[in-house]
Every structure is written in structure tokens, then in C-alpha cells.
Design a protein around this motif. Structure first.
Motif, mmCIF file in Angstrom:
data_model
loop_
_atom_site.group_PDB
_atom_site.id
_atom_site.type_symbol
_atom_site.label_atom_id
_atom_site.label_comp_id
_atom_site.label_asym_id
_atom_site.label_seq_id
_atom_site.Cartn_x
_atom_site.Cartn_y
_atom_site.Cartn_z
ATOM 1 N N LEU A 382 0.826 -1.210 0.000
ATOM 2 C CA LEU A 382 0.000 0.000 0.000
ATOM 3 C C LEU A 382 0.859 1.258 0.000
ATOM 4 N N ILE A 383 1.911 1.248 0.819
ATOM 5 C CA ILE A 383 2.807 2.410 0.890
ATOM 6 C C ILE A 383 3.581 2.548 -0.417
ATOM 7 N N PHE A 384 4.021 1.442 -0.965
ATOM 8 C CA PHE A 384 4.790 1.479 -2.211
ATOM 9 C C PHE A 384 3.947 2.054 -3.349
ATOM 10 N N LEU A 385 2.698 1.606 -3.481
ATOM 11 C CA LEU A 385 1.816 2.122 -4.535
ATOM 12 C C LEU A 385 1.509 3.602 -4.333
ATOM 13 N N THR A 386 1.327 4.006 -3.068
ATOM 14 C CA THR A 386 1.072 5.425 -2.778
ATOM 15 C C THR A 386 2.261 6.275 -3.185
ATOM 16 N N ALA A 387 3.461 5.787 -2.921
ATOM 17 C CA ALA A 387 4.673 6.518 -3.315
ATOM 18 C C ALA A 387 4.756 6.640 -4.832
ATOM 19 N N PHE A 390 2.374 9.292 -5.968
ATOM 20 C CA PHE A 390 2.886 10.633 -5.674
ATOM 21 C C PHE A 390 3.916 11.045 -6.716
ATOM 22 N N VAL A 391 4.827 10.118 -7.052
ATOM 23 C CA VAL A 391 5.860 10.408 -8.055
ATOM 24 C C VAL A 391 5.217 10.724 -9.399
ATOM 25 N N GLN A 392 4.215 9.950 -9.790
ATOM 26 C CA GLN A 392 3.540 10.194 -11.064
ATOM 27 C C GLN A 392 2.816 11.536 -11.066
ATOM 28 N N THR A 393 2.298 11.950 -9.905
ATOM 29 C CA THR A 393 1.542 13.205 -9.821
ATOM 30 C C THR A 393 2.445 14.423 -9.802
ATOM 31 N N ARG A 473 5.610 16.735 0.468
ATOM 32 C CA ARG A 473 4.269 16.155 0.442
ATOM 33 C C ARG A 473 3.270 17.174 0.978
ATOM 34 N N PRO A 474 2.222 17.470 0.221
ATOM 35 C CA PRO A 474 1.258 18.481 0.655
ATOM 36 C C PRO A 474 0.317 17.933 1.723
ATOM 37 N N ALA A 475 -0.374 18.840 2.371
ATOM 38 C CA ALA A 475 -1.398 18.437 3.336
ATOM 39 C C ALA A 475 -2.532 17.737 2.609
ATOM 40 N N ARG A 476 -3.298 16.961 3.353
ATOM 41 C CA ARG A 476 -4.392 16.184 2.795
ATOM 42 C C ARG A 476 -5.372 17.083 2.044
ATOM 43 N N ASN A 477 -5.679 16.682 0.808
ATOM 44 C CA ASN A 477 -6.629 17.411 -0.028
ATOM 45 C C ASN A 477 -7.529 16.382 -0.705
ATOM 46 N N ALA A 478 -8.814 16.472 -0.434
ATOM 47 C CA ALA A 478 -9.752 15.482 -0.963
ATOM 48 C C ALA A 478 -9.765 15.459 -2.489
ATOM 49 N N ALA A 479 -9.376 16.575 -3.117
ATOM 50 C CA ALA A 479 -9.363 16.623 -4.581
ATOM 51 C C ALA A 479 -8.201 15.837 -5.170
ATOM 52 N N GLU A 480 -7.185 15.581 -4.364
ATOM 53 C CA GLU A 480 -6.037 14.796 -4.812
ATOM 54 C C GLU A 480 -6.254 13.333 -4.442
ATOM 55 N N THR A 504 10.209 5.646 0.808
ATOM 56 C CA THR A 504 9.893 4.984 -0.456
ATOM 57 C C THR A 504 10.042 5.942 -1.629
ATOM 58 N N ILE A 505 9.552 7.179 -1.468
ATOM 59 C CA ILE A 505 9.694 8.183 -2.526
ATOM 60 C C ILE A 505 11.168 8.450 -2.797
ATOM 61 N N CYS A 506 11.951 8.588 -1.735
ATOM 62 C CA CYS A 506 13.397 8.804 -1.889
ATOM 63 C C CYS A 506 14.053 7.601 -2.558
ATOM 64 N N GLY A 507 13.566 6.414 -2.222
ATOM 65 C CA GLY A 507 14.117 5.205 -2.820
ATOM 66 C C GLY A 507 13.863 5.112 -4.309
ATOM 67 N N LEU A 508 12.825 5.774 -4.804
ATOM 68 C CA LEU A 508 12.461 5.730 -6.220
ATOM 69 C C LEU A 508 13.127 6.834 -7.042
ATOM 70 N N SER A 509 13.883 7.706 -6.413
ATOM 71 C CA SER A 509 14.456 8.860 -7.107
ATOM 72 C C SER A 509 15.598 8.450 -8.032
ATOM 73 N N SER A 510 15.914 9.350 -8.975
ATOM 74 C CA SER A 510 17.055 9.127 -9.875
ATOM 75 C C SER A 510 18.364 9.262 -9.127
ATOM 76 N N VAL A 511 18.412 10.251 -8.233
ATOM 77 C CA VAL A 511 19.608 10.522 -7.426
ATOM 78 C C VAL A 511 19.156 10.846 -6.016
ATOM 79 N N PHE A 512 19.923 10.383 -5.039
ATOM 80 C CA PHE A 512 19.569 10.644 -3.643
ATOM 81 C C PHE A 512 20.707 11.351 -2.925
#
Length: 554
Positions: A382-387, A390-393, A473-480, A504-512
Motif C-alpha cells: 500500500l505504501i509502495f503504490l502510494t509513493a 505521488f511520483v507520477q503526480t 508532500r502536501p497536506a491532505r486534499n480530498a481533490a487529490e 519509499t519516494i526517496c528510494g524511487l528517485s534518480s539521485v539521492f
């Protein structure tokens, strides 16, 4: 566009009435003058007299004006009307600016020289040890990446030298010779994948190792759990995950069944499963302490009470050797087998976060245990898919991730030699160099820093006149909808879930870019090695540099 048009309209409303007023005033004067002339009844003779008088005055003015200029020239020092100190001030200001730029450039050149000497020495060592083409190719790729980094540094030196002369950035044509333009030199670092050393994890029936992890926060605990898995594999035991009444609720961030599927057998059980299987035999038969100091098994009285509240009985506590968490000695797999092998059903060895056992083996990509996945300890699905969502958005395929640790880090870093806490302008310079190498349009910011610090950092991250956005990461927004999975499964507003999402988001980056000394960073690097997303440009913030200013001790 609407906002710009509105601003222009407001400007016009302010300026036009002033121009109209001036025009009307001139029109009134002209009208008044015309009426005055037309109303005049004087003869032509009177007009001629008026013109003659004006002509005489003009002749006198023309004669005396040059004389007046000559008198002023010889009697007054005109240079005193234009103070020399203004010119001198401007000259001194430019001189100081040039001197400052030259000193800065010399510092950078010295830094470049040091890095090139290190590369030179390392190159001979690598060539001598490169016995096959794979090693040589890896060395060649590393050398190319290093050279590009030096070209970037050289460009920075030129910009520093040009800055006093009001030459901003290079022209667009300048990038034609720069191999960094439109090119990502930060390839994946897969040189360590080959020759991976692993151990088979084949637990004996009814033999358990009770995991205990206490030091630090979640990142420390995850590193501790991976080491516990290595111990369990060496000792042939099933690993019992800690209870949420004693430790974190790991089921919210990890998938225990993922570990069992990867290994291909039941190697890990939750505390609840262990409790069910043992029924009325919740007993740690032998507590063999890996660490003897500062407390046996690195467990204090408070946590010992929590263990007993789980209705666990604990047998004799043993310390087979002298081992201090502050100065751990290097141990081998043979040392572990010799001291911790036993026929008892359930044993514990305490917190092993600080244990230094087969370091290269344990730290390799994917961990030390044989399995058919990328890594054993990783975020839940669940966390991996959410990350990913987020990256796609917000980020796209090419982005840099920055772990910018600040809160409580100043004192921690200044206790180290050298310090790892950098002033924000210096940190910005280091980040810009990596942005140039990676050619990335955006940076994901994982931080605990205050808004005042992140705002300043954002204002300084400018490459070739373009601001590189820092995205949080932005605050919770129901539109997102990128985080909808977490809310559907009641995982929202959980600090541990959010921390794992950041990793997880950091793990998916091109460079860290990580924070030296932070286990949060180390856990991200562990994931990147396992996932194969690690880059040759991955590094700690301002790696190899000392802070240009360090506060005194209390």
C-alpha cells in the motif's frame, strides 16, 4: 495572463490622468496667450518696439554668457562639485568584489586539485585490481562520471571569477561544449550486484529467536531487524517479530508475509502467531546477551517490565563476552555460532543494532539472506503504490530526492569531527552541483527543517537562471487522489507510515542526497541498493567538505 492584464490596467489608471492634466494645462496657457494677442489693439509700431527691446537683451546675454563661464572656470574648482570619493568608493567596491571572488575561486581550485589527486591515486589502484572487462568497464563509467563532476566544478569557478564583472551566467551557446547540458551522467550503480554472498535461511521446527530492537526510532529498528534475520538464519531459527505493546506496530509499514514468500518458507512470525503456537509456554528459555555494556542485552528495566507484561517469563540472562555498544568489535559468523548455538526452543540476544558482524556480507544489496525478491525488509504494498502515485503526480521519472535533516542535528553533528551540519548557502551550492550532473528538473524534499530554513534553501537553488522547485508532500486534499489508498485502509496520520512513505519516494528517485550520520538516510540507501535504483551520483550532502562555519561548544 488575467492577473498581468489587471496589473497593467491599474498602472494605466494611475498614469493617464496625470498626462491629461498636463495636456489641459498647456492647452489653457496656449488659449490664454492667443486671446491676449488677439485682444491687443496696439499698432505695428508698438510691436516693433517690443521686438527690438527683446533683441537687445539677447545680444547682451550672448556677450556676457561666455565671460561668465570663463570667470567660473578660473575661480571655481569644478572637480569639487563631483566628489572623487564616489568614484573611489565604486572602484574599491569592485576591487573588493574581485578579491573575494578570486579567493573563492582559489578555494574551489584547491578543492578540485585535492579531488583530482584522489582520483589519480584511486585510478591506479583500480586498474591494477581490474582483472576482467566487467571491472574495467565499471571503472571507466565511474571515471567518466567523476570527470563530468570536475567539469561542473570548473564551470562554477569560472562563474565566480566573472561575477564581479556583472557577467551573470554563460550564454546559451556556452552549453554546447558542456557535456552536462541535456545529459544525465548519473547512471545506475549496479557494480555490486555480481558475486553476491548469501546464507540459506532454513529454520528448525519449534526453534525461535525473539527479536528485540530498542535503540533510536523506526529506522534503527528496521536495520536491527535485518541483522536479527541474519542471526536467525545462522542459528537456524524462526524470527519472532516484536509485539506492538512492546515496540512499533510493524504490520502498518511492513508486510511480514512478503518476507516468507521471498525466502520460500515460514521464517518470520508475528508475536500473535508465536503466542498462539506456544499457548501456555510463552517463555524465553535463554537470554544470551550480544552486548554486555552499558546494560546486559542493551535492555533497561522499563523494557524488561514491558516484556513481562506480555506474560513472557524470562530465563537466565547470560553474557558470553565483553562487548560495548560504544565500541563494538568486528565478529564473524563463526563467533556467532560458537556463542549463540543452543538446543533451547526460544532464545533472545537483545538489541543488535550496533553489532558489527560480517559487515560487507550484511550490508550488500538485498541483505545477507538468500531470497528471490529485491529486498526482504521493504515498505508494504500500500505504501509502495502510494509513493508511485505521488511520483507520477508531482515528480516524474527524473527527480532528485534530498533528506535534509535539521531538527536536533546541529548538536549531534558538531559533536562529530568533522561536523556534518552545513550552513544553508553552502548546502545549496552542494545541491546545485548535483542538480547540474543529474540534469533533474525537480527535487523531492524530505525534511524536519523549519519553514524559515527551507524557504531560504529554495531561494538559493538556482541553476542557469532557473529555480529548481523543492517539492514536499502536501497536506491532505480530498481533490487529490494519490494518497487515497492510505485513507481507505485507515493508515492516514500515522507518523511511521508517513516516514516510510518518505523513504519509499526517496528510494524511487534518480539521485539521492542523504544526511551523513542519519539512520533514516542509511535505510533509504539500503532500499536503493536492494531495488537497484542507486546511482553513482548518490552521496551525503556536501560529501568531502567541512562546514565553512562551525559554532563553538556550550
Amino acid at each position: 495572463m488575467d492577473r498581468e492584464s489587471s496589473d497593467e490596467d491599474e498602472d494605466r489608471e494611475t498614469l493617464i490622468p496625470q498626462n491629461d492634466t498636463k495636456h489641459n494645462h498647456q492647452l489653457q496657457l496656449h488659449t490664454h496667450s492667443t486671446l491676449h494677442i488677439d485682444d491687443s489693439t496696439n499698432s505695428t509700431r508698438r510691436r516693433s518696439g517690443f521686438n527690438c527691446s527683446n533683441l537687445n537683451k539677447r545680444y547682451l546675454f550672448a556677450v556676457f554668457l561666455p565671460l561668465l563661464i570663463l570667470i567660473l572656470y578660473f575661480s571655481v574648482d569644478l572637480r569639487s562639485l563631483f566628489p572623487a570619493n564616489i568614484t573611489k568608493f565604486r572602484f574599491d567596491s569592485i576591487t573588493d568584489s574581485m578579491r573575494e571572488s578570486e579567493l573563492r575561486a582559489l578555494y574551489l581550485l584547491k578543492q578540485q586539485q585535492s579531488q583530482l589527486v584522489s582520483i589519480w591515486n584511486q585510478s591506479f589502484s583500480n586498474i591494477n585490481s581490474s582483472s576482467d572487462s566487467n571491472n574495467f568497464n565499471a571503472f571507466f563509467q565511474d571515471a567518466k562520471s567523476i570527470l563530468l563532476k570536475q567539469i561542473s566544478l570548473n564551470k562554477q569557478i569560472q562563474q565566480v571569477l566573472l561575477s564581479p564583472h556583472k557577467v551573470s551566467n554563460f550564454s546559451q551557446n556556452d552549453d554546447a561544449w558542456n557535456p552536462l547540458f541535456g545529459f544525465n551522467s548519473c547512471r545506475k550503480n549496479d557494480s555490486w550486484v555480481a558475486n553476491r554472498r548469501t546464507i540459506e535461511w532454513k529454520p528448525k521446527s519449534g526453534k525461535y529467536l525473539f527479536a528485540i530492537c530498542l535503540s533510536g526510532q523506526m529506522s534503527n529498528h528496521l536495520i536491527c531487524l535485518e541483522k536479527h534475520m541474519f542471526f536467525a538464519a545462522v542459528l537456524g531459527r524462526v524470527l519472532v517479530m516484536p509485539s506492538s505493546k512492546f515496540d512499533y506496530q510493524y504490520s502498518r509499514v511492513l508486510d511480514i508475509e512478503h518476507i516468507n514468500k521471498c525466502v520460500g518458507r515460514k521464517v518470520v512470525v508475528s508475536f500473535e502467531e508465536f503466542e498462539e503456537s506456544r499457548k501456555n509456554h510463552l517463555h524465553i528459555e535463554k537470554f544470551i546477551c550480544y552486548f554486555s555494556s552499558p546494560q546486559p542485552c542493551y535492555i533497561d528495566d522499563e523494557h524488561m517490565k514491558k516484556l513481562k507484561q506480555l506474560e513472557l517469563t524470562i530465563g537466565k540472562i547470560e553474557t558470553p563476552w565483553k562487548e560495548d555498544t560504544k565500541k563494538p568489535s568486528q565478529k564473524t559468523i563463526q563467533d556467532i555460532e560458537a556463542k549463540f548455538k543452543t538446543d533451547d526452543a526460544v532464545i533472545a540476544i537483545g538489541d543488535v543494532f550496533y553489532a558489527d558482524v560480517e559487515r560487507d556480507w550484511v550490508m550488500q544489496p538485498g541483505g545477507p539472506v538468500a531470497h528471490n525478491c529485491k529486498t526482504l525488509i521493504e515498505p508494504s504494498r500500500l505504501i509502495f503504490l502510494t509513493a508511485q502515485r505521488f511520483v507520477q503526480t508531482f515528480l516524474g521519472s527524473n527527480f532528485i530526492a534530498l533528506h535534509f535533516r535539521r531538527h536536533g542535528f546541529l548538536k549531534f553533528c558538531n559533536a562529530k569531527k568533522p561536523s556534518c551540519f552545513y550552513p544553508i548557502p553552502q548546502a545549496a551550492d552542494c545541491i546545485i552541483r548535483i542538480v547540474e550532473r543529474a540534469n533533474a528538473p525537480v527535487i523531492y524534499l524530505s525534511t524536519d527543517a523549519a519553514e524559515s530554513e527551507t524557504s531560504l534553501l529554495q531561494s538559493l537553488i538556482v541553476v542557469n537562471g532557473k529555480t529548481i522547485p523543492l517539492v514536499k508532500r502536501p497536506a491532505r486534499n480530498a481533490a487529490e487522489k494519490w494518497d487515497a489508498l492510505l485513507y481507505r485502509h485507515n493508515l492516514e496520520n500515522d507518523p511511521q507510515v508517513e516516514a516510510m512513505l518518505d523513504k519509499t519516494i526517496c528510494g524511487l528517485s534518480s539521485v539521492f542526497i542523504g544526511a551523513s550520520g542519519s539512520t533514516f538516510t542509511e535505510d533509504i540507501l539500503r532500499l536503493r541498493r536492494g531495488w537497484g535504483s542507486a546511482s553513482v551520483c548518490d552521496e551525503y550532502l556536501c560529501q568531502g567538505e567541512d562546514p565553512n562555519f562551525i559554532a563553538e561548544d556550550e
